[in-house]
Structure formats: C-alpha cells, structure tokens
Design an enzyme around this catalytic site. Structure first.
Site, PDB file in Angstrom:
ATOM      1  N   GLU A  34       0.844  -1.200   0.000  1.00  0.00           N
ATOM      2  CA  GLU A  34       0.000   0.000   0.000  1.00  0.00           C
ATOM      3  C   GLU A  34       0.872   1.239   0.000  1.00  0.00           C
ATOM      4  O   GLU A  34       1.823   1.333   0.769  1.00  0.00           O
ATOM      5  CB  GLU A  34      -0.890   0.077   1.251  1.00  0.00           C
ATOM      6  CG  GLU A  34      -1.973  -0.947   1.379  1.00  0.00           C
ATOM      7  CD  GLU A  34      -2.760  -0.748   2.676  1.00  0.00           C
ATOM      8  OE1 GLU A  34      -2.708   0.374   3.229  1.00  0.00           O
ATOM      9  OE2 GLU A  34      -3.413  -1.696   3.125  1.00  0.00           O
ATOM     10  N   GLU A  41     -13.756   5.392  -0.410  1.00  0.00           N
ATOM     11  CA  GLU A  41     -14.643   4.471   0.309  1.00  0.00           C
ATOM     12  C   GLU A  41     -15.371   5.228   1.416  1.00  0.00           C
ATOM     13  O   GLU A  41     -14.786   5.580   2.436  1.00  0.00           O
ATOM     14  CB  GLU A  41     -13.833   3.308   0.874  1.00  0.00           C
ATOM     15  CG  GLU A  41     -13.127   2.480  -0.201  1.00  0.00           C
ATOM     16  CD  GLU A  41     -12.177   1.467   0.394  1.00  0.00           C
ATOM     17  OE1 GLU A  41     -12.649   0.502   1.028  1.00  0.00           O
ATOM     18  OE2 GLU A  41     -10.946   1.653   0.242  1.00  0.00           O
ATOM     19  N   LYS A  78     -15.457   4.086   5.452  1.00  0.00           N
ATOM     20  CA  LYS A  78     -14.256   3.848   6.253  1.00  0.00           C
ATOM     21  C   LYS A  78     -14.256   4.756   7.476  1.00  0.00           C
ATOM     22  O   LYS A  78     -14.559   5.953   7.383  1.00  0.00           O
ATOM     23  CB  LYS A  78     -12.986   4.103   5.424  1.00  0.00           C
ATOM     24  CG  LYS A  78     -12.736   3.060   4.350  1.00  0.00           C
ATOM     25  CD  LYS A  78     -11.315   3.119   3.842  1.00  0.00           C
ATOM     26  CE  LYS A  78     -10.353   2.619   4.900  1.00  0.00           C
ATOM     27  NZ  LYS A  78      -8.955   2.569   4.407  1.00  0.00           N
ATOM     28  N   GLU A 113      -9.091   9.059   5.258  1.00  0.00           N
ATOM     29  CA  GLU A 113      -9.296   7.627   5.076  1.00  0.00           C
ATOM     30  C   GLU A 113     -10.339   7.326   4.003  1.00  0.00           C
ATOM     31  O   GLU A 113     -10.319   6.269   3.393  1.00  0.00           O
ATOM     32  CB  GLU A 113      -9.719   6.984   6.396  1.00  0.00           C
ATOM     33  CG  GLU A 113      -8.606   6.813   7.403  1.00  0.00           C
ATOM     34  CD  GLU A 113      -7.545   5.832   6.922  1.00  0.00           C
ATOM     35  OE1 GLU A 113      -7.914   4.734   6.480  1.00  0.00           O
ATOM     36  OE2 GLU A 113      -6.352   6.181   6.987  1.00  0.00           O
TER      37      GLU A 113
END
Length: 414
Positions: free
Chosen positions: A264, A318, A321, A327
C-alpha cells in the site's frame, strides 16, 4: 524460411494480442470495498483495464470480484482478515477456506498470493499476533495438500510502524519488541519464496511534521534530497528511503535478499483541517510522479537491481471507512468511475453505484503500465492508445535489430 516466417507472424500476433506488455511496467491497485455506493465488480473490470492494471489486491476473497475477473489475466492477492486468524490455526479450517476461496476460482481467476492478516503486529495485541504465523503455516500446508503451493504464495502485510529506526535508511531496524515475532515469519517467507509486504505512506510522515519535512521530498518533486550518512547514498524521495530502511532492517536479521513489495502507498485528495497536505493537487503529484518513477523500472539507491513492486492505494474513495476524512479519500476514482483528480485517466461511466454490494474487508496500490515518461505535452501522460503505439515502435526496433524489415503498422485500441 517458411518456419522462420511462421515464427515471425507468431511474434507479431503476440504484439497485437498484448502478450508482450513486459516492455513496460505493470500496475498494482488495492481494491477496497468499505462503501455502500461502489459499482458492481462487473463494472469495475473495464475500469481496471482502462488504467492498464495487471494486478489487484483485495482485503478478502469476495466471490463476486473473483468471478467477475475470471479469464481477464489480472493477477490477484486475496486477503484473509484478522478476524479469521484464530480459526485458521486449525489445519482443517484452513484447508476448507483455501478450497472455497482460492481453489474454486483457479485457474480462470489468477490468484497468485494470499495475504493472511493486515498490519497484525502493530495492533499490539499479543493474542492476535501469536496466531499470525500458525495461521500462515496452516494456509500454506493447505496449499501443499491441494498442490497449489507452487502457484500461490502466503504472506502478510505490515505497517511501517514495525520499524524502530528508519533514518538514515542504512540504519533501518525493527522494533525490539517485535523481533521475536518477526524472525520466524521472515524464516517462513524465505523458505516458501514469498515476498515481504509493507504499507508505506510518506503522507503520514509529512502530516506529523510538515515544518521539518520537505513537501517536494515526499511528492517526488525536484529537490536537493538527503545523503545517507551511513553509506553516502543520495535520496530524492521519502518512499525510496523508507523502502531501503526496510531492506536494512531485514538485512540486520539476515534476510536482506528477501523481496519487498509495497502493498500500500498513496496520498489522500481530501482531509480534515489538521491533515496538512491532503489536497487533490498533492495527490495528483504523489501518485502521478510515483507512476512515472516505477515505469522507469529502476530500483532504490541501496537495491538498484531489485524491481519496484508497488500497489497504489486505492481504486475508489470508500465512504464507510472510519477515522479521519483522509481515510475516505485515497481513491484514484470516485464511485461513479470518474477520476478523483487528473492523472491522465479518462475513467469509465459505471452507470451509478451498487448500494447493495458492501464488504467487511479490513482497511486499506504497482503503477499503470500505460503511464510512461511524458509524451503528451498537455498533461504529461500518455493515453492508452499512445502507449500501445510506443510498445509497437519499440517492438519494431527489436525486430529490425535482428535484420528484419517490417511495415509500420498503426495500432489503435477500441
């Protein structure tokens, strides 16, 4: 002569069919699904292909995703969540999981690795960390029993917080309290020829200390860089320094040659007021420059002979999250398939989200094969069709080098 002509035509066919994409770097992308507005996996397939992605990392083994990508040639790392570690210590449970979540999709879907747990050792939960290696061993044993161990590796992803020292890179060292857990895991990875996965985010370092850390240094922008006092190597970006710190830490335990993959890395396009640097402009610079660096197919200063294996985080923003605003804003794309910011990708209209498809994967991408050194003066990135033409021109050069004369052929993608 007839046989030679046949081989030549076969080679040309490979060029047209795209089987010689080894001439450029490939992309790895994290496909997280902690959201209720993402498109269906069937709609994600063309989006993944539109950025030239050849590798995808999941945080689970979502059957809808694995079915949707069957016969696409895209390679997958599937995840086994932290919540399953205790259960997976049981060899019977591990074999059942591998049968249902890996074997059932092979060979149509190219599953090449299983990531057991995510950042387990830095949760500081000894009951959880004690389950990690036994779970990895049980999964590997299941692969052996099913005769899949030669095509599917077993590994786990770590946070960069497993390092106690990361500067200078040559002094990289693991936390003393984790060495007892790490050493047997490293031995397992070495014996099974599996990579060491690390999640590395220069954004976090900059966010924590923006006054002392150069933004250009973390964004791969031109800068004076730093010189490692331990080996006099020069670094002009933080990510390479972090990677070499990991290699130094591995070397201190006797595993310097263990391959490292950045499972990541990325940069958020939006953040809270205290998340300095989380902007679309900086996200564009970080990921865009990262893609260009990886496309050059060179290693880090300390490990120049090792290819960079980097998975960008992430495919989508997203919306479910937890945590700070950043995030929920690491995506290259919005849920509707349009780019979150300009990176030279046109995106694909997904025709709306699929609110019924949600996934309980854990939190939190090797860069586009089609993103090469600038040819397009407008945005600094080549379109997919331009990259394909470059592949063809390079291939023609290879052929002419052995005395062949070919007619120039223009390739245009649909």
């Amino acid at each position: 002569m007839e046989r030679f002509t046949t081989h030549l035509l076969h080679f040309i066919f490979l060029l047209f069919s795209g089987n010689l994409l080894v001439l450029v770097s490939s992309i790895g992308i994290n496909y997280g699904q902690i959201a209720n507005n993402l498109p269906s996996p069937e709609k994600v397939v063309p989006l993944v292909k539109s950025i030239g992605a050849t590798r995808v990392k999941l945080y689970d083994a979502d059957p809808d995703v694995l079915k949707a990508f069957a016969n696409t040639g895209v390679e997958f790392i599937v995840g086994l969540g932290n919540e399953y570690l205790t259960k997976m210590q049981d060899p019977t449970e591990a074999q059942s999981w591998v049968k249902s979540n890996v074997q059932a999709y092979l060979p149509a879907t190219k599953i090449t690795s299983i990531a057991v747990g995510n950042e387990v050792l830095t949760f500081n939960d000894t009951s959880l960390s004690g389950c990690l290696l036994p779970a990895m061993q049980s999964i590997h044993t299941a692969l052996i029993n099913l005769k899949l161990d030669r095509q599917v590796t077993v590994t786990t992803a770590h946070s960069l917080a497993i390092l106690e020292t990361s500067y200078p890179p040559s002094a990289g060292a693991f936390r003393e309290d984790l060495k007892g857990c790490l050493s047997p895991i490293l031995d397992f990875l070495s014996k099974t020829c599996s990579p060491f996965l690390i999640n590395a985010y220069p954004f976090f370092a900059y966010k924590a200390n923006p006054k002392q850390i150069s933004l250009d240094f973390v964004l791969f922008q031109p800068n004076d860089g730093i010189v490692d006092s331990g080996n006099n190597l020069h670094y002009d970006n933080m990510l390479f320094a972090q990677i070499d710190a990991v290699y130094a830490a591995l070397g201190s335990l006797g595993y310097k040659k263990l391959p490292v993959q950045i499972s990541e890395t990325g940069w958020p396009s939006k953040g809270d007021d205290d998340e300095v640097g989380a902007t679309p402009e900086n996200a564009k610079k970080y990921n865009g420059n990262l893609l260009k660096v990886v496309s050059q197919k060179k290693g880090t200063p300390a490990m120049p002979e090792y290819d960079l294996n980097i998975f960008v985080f992430a495919m989508f923003n997203e919306n479910l999250k937890p945590g700070p605003t950043s995030e929920r804003n690491y995506g290259l794309f919005k849920p509707d398939g349009t780019p979150a910011y300009g990176l030279g990708f046109s995106g694909i209209s997904t025709g709306g989200g699929n609110s019924g498809h949600n996934n309980s994967g854990t939190n939190t991408p090797t860069p586009p094969s089609y993103i090469l050194p600038p040819e397009n003066p407008n945005n600094g990135y080549m379109s997919i069709s331009s990259a394909e033409r470059l592949i063809w021109r390079r291939s023609i050069g290879i052929l002419s080098g052995v005395g062949l004369i070919l007619i120039s052929i223009s390739i245009s993608l649909p």
